[in-house]
Motif scaffolding. Structure first.
Motif, PDB file in Angstrom:
ATOM      1  N   ALA A 564       0.469  -1.597  -0.189  1.00 16.49           N
ATOM      2  CA  ALA A 564       0.259  -0.398   0.053  1.00 16.49           C
ATOM      3  C   ALA A 564       1.332   0.781   0.221  1.00 16.49           C
ATOM      4  CB  ALA A 564      -1.152  -0.061   1.461  1.00 16.49           C
ATOM      5  N   LEU A 569      -0.318   5.322  -1.136  1.00 19.73           N
ATOM      6  CA  LEU A 569      -1.864   4.931  -0.111  1.00 19.73           C
ATOM      7  C   LEU A 569      -1.257   5.379   1.926  1.00 19.73           C
ATOM      8  CD1 LEU A 569      -3.527   2.112  -0.624  1.00 19.73           C
ATOM      9  CD2 LEU A 569      -4.250   4.547  -1.222  1.00 19.73           C
ATOM     10  N   ASP A 573      -6.348   8.590   4.090  1.00 19.84           N
ATOM     11  CA  ASP A 573      -7.299   8.331   2.735  1.00 19.84           C
ATOM     12  C   ASP A 573      -8.060   7.203   2.974  1.00 19.84           C
ATOM     13  OD1 ASP A 573      -5.270   9.732   1.206  1.00 19.84           O
ATOM     14  OD2 ASP A 573      -3.829   7.913   0.530  1.00 19.84           O
ATOM     15  N   ILE A 575     -10.938   4.085   1.128  1.00 16.63           N
ATOM     16  CA  ILE A 575     -10.900   3.576  -0.026  1.00 16.63           C
ATOM     17  C   ILE A 575     -12.416   3.436  -0.696  1.00 16.63           C
ATOM     18  CG2 ILE A 575     -11.471   1.542  -0.737  1.00 16.63           C
ATOM     19  CD1 ILE A 575      -9.047   0.839   0.802  1.00 16.63           C
ATOM     20  N   VAL A 605     -10.378   6.324  -4.103  1.00 17.42           N
ATOM     21  CA  VAL A 605      -9.672   6.840  -3.297  1.00 17.42           C
ATOM     22  C   VAL A 605      -9.601   8.127  -3.377  1.00 17.42           C
ATOM     23  CG1 VAL A 605      -7.295   6.910  -1.926  1.00 17.42           C
ATOM     24  CG2 VAL A 605      -7.470   5.175  -2.875  1.00 17.42           C
ATOM     25  N   ASP A 607      -8.938  11.416  -0.899  1.00 17.07           N
ATOM     26  CA  ASP A 607      -7.692  12.548   0.364  1.00 17.07           C
ATOM     27  C   ASP A 607      -8.748  13.716   0.144  1.00 17.07           C
ATOM     28  OD1 ASP A 607      -6.046  13.636   1.406  1.00 17.07           O
ATOM     29  OD2 ASP A 607      -4.460  13.199  -0.051  1.00 17.07           O
TER      30      ASP A 607
END
Length: 645
Positions: A564, A569, A573, A575, A605, A607
């Motif tokens: 990851a 990632l 974050d 998912i 994802v 953010d």
């Protein structure tokens, strides 16, 4: 050269050697520091403090404190609010929650000034002829979890006297007598190691004690309260005091309580002595008051899941708390690292030996949990597998940082969340320390042919001076090594130095293998793993794709340099989708299994306001740690976890 010339040359050389007077550089110069506060001295305090606490303001969650502090000499005096929290290993006492500070003498309000350097110190000048000053303040405890640990709810409270009293500078705390009282809501039950002198209408007055003992004796109280006697042998009483969010949560079975009694018996067999005149387990079953696990000499503050008793089968991961904190009465409180003990709580502590204080206690917590039956041997092995995996794969930071250096983390990080735990490390002296002490135990057993073990160290090191509790017995690294060598001759100084003081990228799994087990991984988790995930409300895929998530799919941990991490990632974050379909924990696990065929795992994802697609290249499937017996080897782990008869 003539003598006169020689003298002249020598004089010139001497002048050349004289330092040139330093010339200030352009710019500001520092102001002088204020006078230092008088350090504590080992002399009797000529007077008695009083501390009166009102803990009845449940709606606003405010503790109201009134004190009197005798004036012992004319002129200015300094009053201290405790800064360092024993067991917290850091200067974290929440002075920011102290408000309304007022000093008086003879009814007259006195001006005060906080020390500009030592901000836990208050300077005040009593008027001539004053025999005492009165102090008043409020501890405005958190009203929500984002402000800190909640201490008061409509059903219970945790009075931590270390943050509910001030004391005069210049004396050892053990030399300052205290008369204390607390007013509790009417009808509430309570538990504390302090002895009550009287109780009337919710007002509890305690017998006189010293300030050191006072601040080491917190109190739990609650509307829904129950007490169980765990030892009535007459040696010294041990009790379990329980507060709960709801009355039905107090419904413990006889079998469950008997396991807690067995914890007390097994600790006696391990250490061979007691260092308390009474011991009070303080246990809160709550999701409303903040969780806690904090040791004291004659009690421990423990907060855990509300269903600790009522859903016993699901809560094995919660049941190592009490064994850990109870063992601290010996390991950490009575026997204490010499550089950690201080004469008062405003002198800085040093944490360098926490790998004994906490690391070996973590070891004994697992041992006593298994020996008492609070957790089964299999549950203990499954928990140990999780610990072993964390340091075999989950702590790449071992490549640059020693275990001993992590003993500074309570001060450095203050137990705040950090972004890259696996690389930065965080208080690894607990669990990596546990693995080191497991290796020491199995090594002693191997070298002695099973005749001796770390139990012998526990009795020799922690089990001395039966019945003594008022003064701790300190120790150094050299004394730890000396006692180990008396139990079993070996290069223990080198053993401990290489594993704890030096950077050691090698996996610390020697104790497992010498104990008869190896660490392996399976595609299905153990029941203990599942219960841990459920308790923490998270999904742990550390050894698969290298991340952990909360139930909403938000990432709460990423393994440094894992799959990851390499995909970009990070913590925070979220998912949103897995292979084009909305995120679901089970769907994510299915995708990890399917990726064994070679296709990357495609994620959408979020953010903050940004969205992106991420592909994780991981073909190892689901991986969960467990222990596997090594055929043909002695099963020392079973011997370690077996109850003592």
């Amino acid at each position: 050269m003539r003598p006169s010339s020689l003298a002249l040359a020598a004089a010139l050389l001497a002048c050349a050697a004289l330092p040139v007077a330093a010339q200030p550089s352009p710019g500001p110069q520092p102001l002088p520091m204020p006078p230092e506060i008088a350090g504590p001295r080992d002399a009797p305090y000529p007077g008695v403090l009083t501390v009166d606490i009102d803990a009845t303001d449940l709606e606003r969650r405010i503790f109201r404190v009134r004190q009197t502090i005798p004036v012992t000499e004319a002129g200015p005096m300094t009053v201290l609010f405790p800064q360092w929290v024993p067991g917290g290993h850091s200067p974290r006492n929440p002075i920011y929650n102290i408000a309304g500070v007022t000093f008086r003498a003879g009814g007259q309000v006195l001006p005060w000034k906080r020390d500009p350097v030592q901000v836990f110190a208050f300077h005040v000048t009593p008027p001539a002829g004053a025999t005492a000053i009165e102090v008043e303040f409020q501890h405005v405890s958190p009203t929500a979890g984002d402000q800190g640990r909640v201490l008061i709810t409509p059903e219970m409270l945790n009075a931590q006297f270390v943050s509910l009293a001030m004391y005069p500078a210049g004396y050892y705390m053990r030399r300052i007598p205290v008369d204390a009282s607390i007013r509790l809501p009417a009808g509430w039950g309570y538990g504390t190691a302090l002895k009550a002198a009287s109780e009337q209408d919710g007002l509890v007055r305690f017998e006189r004690t010293d300030f050191d003992t006072f601040v080491d004796s917190p109190l739990f109280a609650g509307r829904h309260f129950k007490r169980y006697d765990l030892d009535t042998s007459g040696k010294s009483p041990v009790r379990l005091n329980i507060v709960a969010d709801r009355p039905e949560l107090l419904a413990a079975t006889d079998e469950q309580i008997e396991k807690h009694r067995e914890l007390v018996r097994q600790a006696d067999k391990l250490f061979g002595a007691r260092h308390f005149d009474r011991y009070e387990f303080l246990l809160a079953l709550t999701e409303r008051m903040g969780g806690i696990g904090l040791e004291h000499q004659r009690s421990s503050e423990n907060g855990t899941v509300p269903e600790y008793f009522t859903e016993w089968a699901k809560n094995a991961p919660a049941r190592n708390l009490l064994p850990h904190e109870y063992a601290h009465s010996w390991d950490g409180k009575y026997r204490r690292p010499a550089d950690l003990w201080t004469p008062n709580l405003n002198v800085p502590m040093r944490d360098s030996l926490l790998w004994v204080y906490e690391g070996q206690d973590q070891y004994w917590g697992f041992v006593l949990g298994a020996r008492s039956g609070l957790v089964t041997k299999q549950q203990t092995l499954d928990a140990l597998a999780m610990t072993a995996a964390a340091y075999a794969e989950g702590r790449p930071g071992r490549k640059w940082r020693s275990v001993e250096d992590t003993t500074n983390d309570p001060i450095i990080a203050g137990r705040r969340p950090i972004p890259w735990t696996s690389w930065q490390r965080s208080e690894d002296y607990y669990s990596e320390g546990q693995l080191v002490w497991l290796e020491a135990d199995t090594l002693i057993r191997e070298k002695s042919g099973g005749k001796r073990s770390l139990d012998d160290f526990a009795r020799a090191f922690f089990g001395v001076n039966d019945g003594e509790w008022k003064q701790p017995l300190t120790y150094t690294f050299e004394e730890v090594v000396e006692t180990l060598n008396k139990v079993q001759p070996h290069d223990w100084a080198g053993f401990l130095d290489s594993r704890l003081r030096q950077v050691s990228p090698d996996y610390p799994l020697g104790g497992l293998e010498r104990g008869g087990y190896r660490l392996v991984y399976a595609e299905t988790p153990t029941d203990y793993w599942r219960d841990t995930e459920a308790r923490r409300k998270m999904v742990d895929l550390t050894y698969s794709v290298g991340l952990t998530l909360n139930r909403e799919g938000r990432i709460i941990g990423v393994l440094w340099d894992g799959p990851a991490f390499k995909a970009g990632l990070t913590v925070g974050d979220q998912i949103l989708a897995v292979n084009g379909i909305a995120y679901d924990a089970e769907r994510f696990k299915e995708a990890i299994t399917a990726a064994k065929a070679g296709a990357p795992i495609a994620l959408i994802v979020r953010d903050g306001d940004h969205f992106r697609t991420v592909a994780i290249d991981h073909r190892g499937g689901l991986r969960y740690p467990r222990l596997e017996r090594i055929a043909g080897t002695p099963d020392r782990l079973s011997a370690i976890y077996a109850p003592r008869k």
